[in-house]
Design a protein around this motif. Structure first.
Motif, PDB file in Angstrom:
ATOM      1  N   GLU A 244      14.903  14.544  -5.392  1.00 10.78           N
ATOM      2  CA  GLU A 244      15.276  15.723  -6.254  1.00 10.78           C
ATOM      3  C   GLU A 244      15.423  16.747  -5.261  1.00 10.78           C
ATOM      4  O   GLU A 244      16.391  17.506  -5.179  1.00 10.78           O
ATOM      5  N   THR A 245      14.465  16.925  -4.192  1.00 11.35           N
ATOM      6  CA  THR A 245      14.236  18.227  -3.260  1.00 11.35           C
ATOM      7  C   THR A 245      15.114  17.833  -1.860  1.00 11.35           C
ATOM      8  O   THR A 245      15.524  18.398  -1.219  1.00 11.35           O
ATOM      9  N   GLY A 246      15.281  16.384  -1.810  1.00 14.01           N
ATOM     10  CA  GLY A 246      15.520  16.022  -0.376  1.00 14.01           C
ATOM     11  C   GLY A 246      14.676  16.114   0.623  1.00 14.01           C
ATOM     12  O   GLY A 246      15.001  15.723   1.869  1.00 14.01           O
ATOM     13  N   LYS A 247      13.530  16.620   0.446  1.00  8.26           N
ATOM     14  CA  LYS A 247      12.319  16.659   1.459  1.00  8.26           C
ATOM     15  C   LYS A 247      12.145  15.304   2.014  1.00  8.26           C
ATOM     16  O   LYS A 247      12.044  14.500   1.312  1.00  8.26           O
ATOM     17  N   LEU A 248      11.652  15.347   3.294  1.00 15.33           N
ATOM     18  CA  LEU A 248      11.355  13.908   3.990  1.00 15.33           C
ATOM     19  C   LEU A 248       9.831  13.993   4.269  1.00 15.33           C
ATOM     20  O   LEU A 248       9.329  15.223   4.798  1.00 15.33           O
ATOM     21  N   LEU A 249       9.211  12.679   4.335  1.00 14.06           N
ATOM     22  CA  LEU A 249       7.958  12.766   4.436  1.00 14.06           C
ATOM     23  C   LEU A 249       7.687  11.639   5.217  1.00 14.06           C
ATOM     24  O   LEU A 249       7.671  10.493   4.782  1.00 14.06           O
ATOM     25  N   PRO A 250       7.593  11.642   6.856  1.00 15.53           N
ATOM     26  CA  PRO A 250       7.048  10.451   7.389  1.00 15.53           C
ATOM     27  C   PRO A 250       5.754   9.910   7.109  1.00 15.53           C
ATOM     28  O   PRO A 250       4.877  10.719   7.093  1.00 15.53           O
ATOM     29  N   LEU A 251       5.686   8.697   6.815  1.00 16.45           N
ATOM     30  CA  LEU A 251       4.420   7.947   6.435  1.00 16.45           C
ATOM     31  C   LEU A 251       4.305   6.529   6.835  1.00 16.45           C
ATOM     32  O   LEU A 251       5.315   6.068   7.020  1.00 16.45           O
ATOM     33  N   ILE A 252       3.079   6.222   7.103  1.00 11.41           N
ATOM     34  CA  ILE A 252       2.888   4.535   7.157  1.00 11.41           C
ATOM     35  C   ILE A 252       2.090   4.243   6.019  1.00 11.41           C
ATOM     36  O   ILE A 252       1.130   4.682   5.592  1.00 11.41           O
ATOM     37  N   ILE A 253       2.956   3.458   5.257  1.00  8.04           N
ATOM     38  CA  ILE A 253       2.339   2.724   3.963  1.00  8.04           C
ATOM     39  C   ILE A 253       1.966   1.673   4.267  1.00  8.04           C
ATOM     40  O   ILE A 253       2.463   0.519   4.280  1.00  8.04           O
ATOM     41  N   ASP A 254       0.448   1.787   4.357  1.00  6.93           N
ATOM     42  CA  ASP A 254      -0.406   0.464   4.331  1.00  6.93           C
ATOM     43  C   ASP A 254      -1.448   0.276   3.344  1.00  6.93           C
ATOM     44  O   ASP A 254      -1.365   1.103   2.263  1.00  6.93           O
ATOM     45  N   ASP A 255      -2.094  -0.627   3.419  1.00  2.00           N
ATOM     46  CA  ASP A 255      -3.255  -0.849   2.180  1.00  2.00           C
ATOM     47  C   ASP A 255      -3.967   0.488   1.997  1.00  2.00           C
ATOM     48  O   ASP A 255      -4.312   0.856   0.982  1.00  2.00           O
ATOM     49  N   GLU A 256      -4.292   1.015   3.196  1.00  5.78           N
ATOM     50  CA  GLU A 256      -5.279   2.387   2.935  1.00  5.78           C
ATOM     51  C   GLU A 256      -4.519   3.576   2.314  1.00  5.78           C
ATOM     52  O   GLU A 256      -4.945   4.160   1.414  1.00  5.78           O
ATOM     53  N   THR A 257      -3.200   3.602   2.570  1.00  2.00           N
ATOM     54  CA  THR A 257      -2.210   4.701   2.124  1.00  2.00           C
ATOM     55  C   THR A 257      -2.142   4.482   0.528  1.00  2.00           C
ATOM     56  O   THR A 257      -1.935   5.210  -0.267  1.00  2.00           O
ATOM     57  N   ILE A 258      -1.997   3.047   0.327  1.00  2.00           N
ATOM     58  CA  ILE A 258      -1.643   2.669  -1.261  1.00  2.00           C
ATOM     59  C   ILE A 258      -2.851   3.107  -1.901  1.00  2.00           C
ATOM     60  O   ILE A 258      -2.735   3.386  -3.127  1.00  2.00           O
ATOM     61  N   ALA A 259      -3.915   2.854  -1.421  1.00  2.00           N
ATOM     62  CA  ALA A 259      -5.149   2.983  -2.075  1.00  2.00           C
ATOM     63  C   ALA A 259      -5.464   4.555  -2.478  1.00  2.00           C
ATOM     64  O   ALA A 259      -5.580   4.895  -3.718  1.00  2.00           O
TER      65      ALA A 259
END
Lengths: 307, 609
Positions: A244-259
């Motif tokens: 919707e906004t086009g904003k970007l968010l760099p992230l590492i999606i791993d088990d911890e992030t998903i939890a």
């Protein structure tokens, strides 16, 4: 040339029509569960009103007053008691059904898109409203109210209604507060409000629902979610882009992030449910991948939204 | 493995640069989500930690692989090949001179030579290479390769013709063409009809394959004519290469008409000369002897008699008398005299081959060639720096060039000379001190001569040198006529009219050959004996047509007796070959592999989108 289409976009898979005739016929056996407190018109409709009015099929009496219709005077009571009483009974009324369809860009996300699920639900409920002679409004919104259909009554408006719903296209950002408040101002008589949305707005749901107080309004919030929103994949280092906004968010999606994400999601859903409860609205969570006839409708029946 | 261009390995420096770029800017995969609402407050991972670590992605590996392959390819890597140790490179020289067309033992000598060549090609092993060289009047490489079908096809295109076999030239070509990484040799297939060859060294072994046997042959080896009053004197020399005396008839034919006929008797291996005086008025002559021998091509000789080239001269002068007299005695010259005032309206300007301006110059050079005499000082075409001035009689004259060769200017007084600044396109042929008197050059397609002296101011017109100077200048400026005849395969040089836009040659069998127009056109394709028509065309119309006779008869080609091989000093084995070791270039394979990896990368990137 064979290589002429290499860079051309892939042909879109043909989207099947929202409804077919056999399904709509089966749907006629259902009806929307409207509260008796809703104010409708007794001229037609199939919803029982909480008011008792003079009627030939009666359940109560009241003393005759000037101006009452002689046809509803209970002459048997007059013969026994020498007093005029009018027969009172329950009447059926129509109600106004308001279908609010979230057409923000986030609704285009998912496979199938959440908007398609919303269209299916709105089409189903709209059909039930028209089939049971209710007054129907269908409105799409994002940051504001966009397009409106209605008021419509009777099955003769069915095709027009379905075509309107099919033509809803995803557009801008979501602003629930603005859209809901604007809509409430334009429809002060109340009715049964159904909001089909993914509710992906940082705030505004509670303020928006404040404009729909019971008993004038009976509110139903259908929260659309994609299974991938519930169970995101483990993608490693990526850049999330808000559609919707086009904003970007760099992230590492791993088990911890998903939890962490799941905890956020659960808290968010609890918040929405709590808001709906506080504002007298019924909350129903629907996954966009659910088949309409085999899963969504049974779910809505189980939630006593449909009878 | 060795590298042909080790400097090319510097391209491998791209590898660390690629790694650096990937470290600096690793592009994350972008994943759209409906909202960042639920993602925004997650605990972030430290980005710096990740950027310091080498991102071992498939894309990085593909980039490194492509750069490495191309870097090595640029170095020109070679490995010792799996070539068989006896791989050979043979230069096959085939004599294509006209004597090879002689019928000898039921087939022509050339067909026998071709059969030998086919056998040699068929006997090659895989990996052997053959370079086919045709030795006609000039030597040329026809094809080089390993594919027997290609070699045989090229062999089939060869035809015998032309006087002389440039065997020496062919040997030089062969030495240059042979690859030292192979076992080299030269095979010469010839009938030996060669001029005496000096002894020469050849760096590789030479196998001399002699074709043909002693077969009798008669030939017209010389045929010429000259005008004699209104008649023509014709000369012919006939040779017989036979151990028995020859009696036969020699005819001179023009068209279908026999002009002369004479019985000739020639001693064994002898020659005879005959001359006739024939009536004029004929264009071509053909001498025919009833040879009934192995080489019919040299039994006829061809001669074009009417070779004069008409020249139209416009003389623009107020005092044209002396020049006009000198011009009119030149054969083929037509003079149109006019004055400077009337020049602009002269109708012959469009057809003039040569325009002579005496004391006058127009604003632009006219069509054709130009002779300028005493150019006026106000000309825009030439820079004249002084008015007429007398020449210092004591200053010696310096003359150069073939046009003035043998002309004596002793006693000639140039009393009125204009000094001009020699244009860059002209060279001074005659000068007195630093004062140019005669210049010659070519500009914008115009042949131009300049005489800086005024004819009326001196005594040149009364001297013997004047008509000679005029005639030589006209011949120098105007295109020369075609020769009466040339030998088959001899280089024919044609100087067409500068205004011609196309040059068309028609062969005796009416084939049309178009030659690009230049100041001098060189033709070496006239191999078939007979009459060739040369047409100069302008705008599609033929403006001048001439005939050239092409003759195959020559003492060296017509003598079909076997000749001994020329004295060649060649080694028995190839001393220069690299002991059968053949280096194989790896760069095409590396470049091909890089392309394949690039294609894989392309597909991978497209899939990721």
């Amino acid at each position: 040339m064979w290589f002429g289409n290499i860079f051309s976009p892939k042909p879109q898979a043909e989207i099947p029509p929202l409804f077919n005739e056999a399904f709509l016929r089966r749907l006629e056996r259902l009806s929307l569960q409207a509260q008796r407190t809703l104010r409708g018109r007794p001229s037609g409709g199939a919803h029982l009103s909480h008011r008792l009015l003079p009627t030939s099929i009666f359940s109560d009496h009241r003393p005759y007053s000037v101006g009452d219709d002689y046809r509803y005077v209970d002459w048997n009571v007059y013969a026994h008691q020498d007093a005029l009483f009018v027969k009172l009974g329950e009447i059926e009324q129509d109600v106004t059904i308001h279908l609010l369809l979230d057409a923000s860009r986030s609704m285009a996300w998912g496979s199938p898109a959440k908007l398609r699920a919303a269209q299916l639900i709105a089409g189903t409920l709209g059909y039930l409203a028209l089939a049971h002679n209710d007054r129907l409004h269908v409105t799409s919104f994002d940051a504001a109210v966009r397009r409106e259909f209605g008021p419509a009554q009777g099955k003769s408006r069915l095709i027009e209604m379905l075509r309107f719903i099919e033509q809803v296209q995803p557009g801008g950002e979501t602003n629930l507060r603005s859209a809901l408040e604007t809509y409430a101002r334009h429809h002060p008589r109340g009715g049964l409000l159904v909001v089909c949305s993914d509710l992906l707005a940082p705030e505004g749901l509670e303020e928006g629902l404040r404009a729909y107080p019971p008993p004038t309004w009976q509110t139903l919030v259908i929260h659309l979610l994609d299974p991938r929103e519930l169970n995101p994949e483990r993608l490693g280092p990526i850049e999330l882009e808000d559609v919707e906004t086009g904003k970007l968010l760099p992230l590492i999606i791993d088990d911890e992030t998903i939890a962490h994400y799941r905890r956020n999601l659960a808290a968010w859903q609890r918040t929405i449910e709590s808001i709906c409860g506080r504002r007298g609205a019924t909350y129903a969570r629907v996954l966009s991948t659910w088949p309409l006839e085999r899963q969504i409708i049974p779910y809505l029946r189980a939630r006593q939204i449909l009878t | 493995m060795s590298f042909l261009l080790p400097l090319g390995l510097l391209a491998l420096l791209a590898l660390p640069i690629i790694v650096l770029l990937h470290l600096l800017r690793e592009r994350r995969q972008r994943v759209p989500v409906p909202s960042l609402l639920l993602w925004a407050h997650l605990p972030r991972r430290i980005d710096g930690e990740r950027s310091r670590r080498l991102p071992l992605t498939l894309l990085l590996l593909l980039h490194l692989l492509v750069a490495a392959l191309l870097g090595f390819a640029l170095g020109g890597p070679q490995i010792a090949g799996a070539l068989a140790p006896d791989a050979r490179h043979t230069a096959l020289i085939i004599d294509t001179s006209s004597s090879m067309a002689a019928t000898d033992g039921g087939a022509s000598r050339f067909e026998q030579a071709r059969q030998r060549a086919r056998t040699l090609i068929a006997a090659t092993s895989p990996g052997d290479r053959i370079t086919l060289i045709a030795a006609g009047p000039r030597a040329q490489i026809v094809v080089s390769g390993e594919d027997p079908f290609v070699l045989t096809a090229a062999l089939d295109t060869l035809r015998p013709g032309g006087v002389g076999a440039a065997i020496n030239e062919a040997l030089t070509l062969a030495e240059a063409a042979l690859d030292p990484q192979f076992s080299r040799r030269i095979v010469v297939v010839t009938d030996g009809a060669l001029p005496p060859q000096p002894a020469r060294d050849v760096a590789v072994p030479v196998e001399w394959v002699q074709i043909g046997s002693a077969v009798p042959n008669r030939a017209i080896i010389a045929f010429a004519s000259r005008p004699w009053g209104g008649r023509i004197q014709v000369y012919a020399r006939v040779a017989s290469y036979d151990t028995a005396p020859f009696n036969g008839t020699l005819r001179i034919v023009s068209g279908n008409q026999v002009l002369a006929e004479e019985q000739v008797t020639i001693a064994p291996n002898g020659e005879t000369e005959i001359s006739w005086t024939l009536p004029g008025g004929v264009e071509t002559l053909r001498a025919v002897i009833d040879g009934r021998d192995a080489l019919p091509q040299d039994d006829s000789a061809y001669l074009s008699v009417a070779q004069g080239r008409p020249i139209t001269v416009i003389l623009v002068s107020n005092q044209p008398a002396a020049l006009r007299r000198a011009l009119e005695v030149i054969p083929g010259v037509t003079v149109v005299a006019t004055t400077p005032a009337a020049y602009a309206t002269t109708s012959e300007r469009a057809i003039a081959d040569l325009t002579i301006f005496d004391g006058f110059l127009p604003d632009a050079w006219p069509q054709g060639s130009v002779l300028v005499i005493a150019p006026p000082p106000d000309s825009s075409l030439l820079r004249v720096t002084s008015d007429l001035q007398p020449l210092d009689a004591g200053a010696p004259l310096r003359q150069r060039g073939s046009t003035l060769e043998g002309l004596g200017f002793g006693g000639v007084v140039f009393n009125a000379v204009r000094r001009i600044e020699p244009p860059p396109w002209a060279e001074v042929l005659l000068a007195s001190g630093d004062l140019p008197l005669i210049l010659r050059g070519r500009t914008e397609g115009h042949e131009i001569a300049i005489w800086t002296f005024d004819l009326a101011g001196g005594n040149l017109t009364t001297r013997l040198a004047f008509p000679l100077l005029v005639a030589r200048t006209v011949r120098d400026l105007a295109p020369p006529p075609l020769p009466q005849a040339v030998r088959a395969g001899e280089m024919l040089m044609i100087r067409p009219d500068p205004r011609a836009t196309a040059l068309v040659i028609r062969s005796p069998d009416d084939r049309r050959i178009e030659a690009p127009v230049a100041s001098v056109v060189t033709l070496d394709t006239l191999i078939e004996p007979g009459f060739y028509t040369v047409e100069e065309q302008r705008g599609g119309a033929t403006v001048l047509a001439g005939i050239v006779g092409v003759n195959a008869g020559a003492a060296i080609e017509s003598n079909l007796r076997p000749q001994s091989a020329p004295p060649l000093r060649a080694p028995g084995n190839d001393p220069g070959s690299a002991s059968g070791q053949h280096m194989i270039d790896l760069w095409p394979w590396l470049a091909g592999a890089a392309l394949i990896v690039l294609a894989i990368e392309w597909v991978y990137v497209l899939r990721r989108r």
